[in-house]
Design a protein around this motif. Structure first.
Motif, PDB file in Angstrom:
ATOM      1  N   GLU A   1     -92.458  21.192  46.935  1.00 26.65           N
ATOM      2  CA  GLU A   1     -91.478  22.236  46.640  1.00 26.65           C
ATOM      3  C   GLU A   1     -90.337  22.248  47.650  1.00 26.65           C
TER       4      GLU A   1
ATOM      5  N   SER B   1     -80.930  13.856  45.977  1.00 23.09           N
ATOM      6  CA  SER B   1     -80.244  14.825  46.823  1.00 23.09           C
ATOM      7  C   SER B   1     -79.578  14.115  47.995  1.00 23.09           C
TER       8      SER B   1
ATOM      9  N   LEU C   1     -81.036  24.665  42.533  1.00 26.52           N
ATOM     10  CA  LEU C   1     -82.252  24.730  43.336  1.00 26.52           C
ATOM     11  C   LEU C   1     -82.206  25.966  44.214  1.00 26.52           C
TER      12      LEU C   1
ATOM     13  N   CYS D   1     -88.783  18.169  46.348  1.00 24.74           N
ATOM     14  CA  CYS D   1     -88.605  17.783  44.944  1.00 24.74           C
ATOM     15  C   CYS D   1     -88.275  19.018  44.111  1.00 24.74           C
ATOM     16  N   LEU D   2     -87.991  18.785  42.859  1.00 20.11           N
ATOM     17  CA  LEU D   2     -87.776  19.920  41.965  1.00 20.11           C
ATOM     18  C   LEU D   2     -89.057  20.736  41.855  1.00 20.11           C
TER      19      LEU D   2
ATOM     20  N   ARG E   1     -92.020  22.975  40.311  1.00 21.17           N
ATOM     21  CA  ARG E   1     -92.685  22.894  39.011  1.00 21.17           C
ATOM     22  C   ARG E   1     -92.925  24.258  38.371  1.00 21.17           C
TER      23      ARG E   1
ATOM     24  N   SER F   1     -75.841  15.717  43.521  1.00 16.95           N
ATOM     25  CA  SER F   1     -76.800  14.648  43.281  1.00 16.95           C
ATOM     26  C   SER F   1     -76.069  13.306  43.407  1.00 16.95           C
TER      27      SER F   1
ATOM     28  N   ILE G   1     -77.276  20.371  40.169  1.00 17.21           N
ATOM     29  CA  ILE G   1     -78.622  20.873  39.935  1.00 17.21           C
ATOM     30  C   ILE G   1     -78.824  22.201  40.658  1.00 17.21           C
TER      31      ILE G   1
END
Length: 173
Positions: A29, A131, A158, A32-33, A35, A165, A156
């Motif tokens: 977390e 990223s 976040l 990465c993206l 979940r 990106s 993106i």
């Protein structure tokens, strides 16, 4: 180079993969993206894996588990968002568990997935978005002869903020 194998995700992998994902949740977390919470409920996870395996059999994506020489799951590498026809391309993504980073697993897993992309799936190009802060992932792509082609600004969302990106590509044939 690090001795690993990759194998396509199967329904029987669900419990072991769930344990790996739970163990690495906080690390992933951060890097990465996210979940979402529902991903980490076992019954939901089983349903997700079953759906991914079914979709994989239709050629929608190819989801791999990365194992080290001790047969432990150390990460995942995936060919996703496959588009056939005039494009014949996919995106690649990967994640390595926290205790396994820095050992060359991602570099080798990407290399193996690229081999399958050419020889099994007959893909023409692979793309990746990374990223700007994830220099380790950028190095993995560069070591696998990807070329940086540009940056998508505010691409993106976040943690409530739009992030850039960096886009990479590799033409396979």
């Amino acid at each position: 180079m690090t001795d690993i194998t990759i194998k396509l995700l199967e329904k029987d992998d669900a419990k072991e993969l769930f344990d790996f994902e739970i163990k690495n949740r906080s690390f992933f977390e951060k890097t990465c993206l996210p979940r979402g919470n529902s991903y980490y409920y076992f019954n939901n996870f089983i349903n997700i894996i079953n759906e991914l395996v079914d979709e994989q059999s239709l050629g929608m994506h190819y989801m791999y588990i990365i194992r080290n020489s001790n047969h432990q799951i150390v990460g995942r590498v995936n060919l996703v968002d496959i588009v056939r026809g005039n494009f014949n391309k996919a995106e690649i993504g990967y994640r390595i568990g926290e205790e396994y980073i820095g050992r060359g697993y991602a570099e080798k897993a990407v290399k193996l997935a690229l081999y399958d992309a050419v020889n099994k799936y007959k893909l023409h190009r692979i793309e990746a978005g990374v990223s700007p802060k994830n220099t380790a992932s950028q190095k993995v792509l560069l070591k696998n002869n990807f070329k940086m082609v540009g940056t998508y600004k505010k691409y993106i969302l976040l943690n409530g903020k739009w992030g850039d990106s960096i886009i990479f590509e590799k033409v396979l044939d």
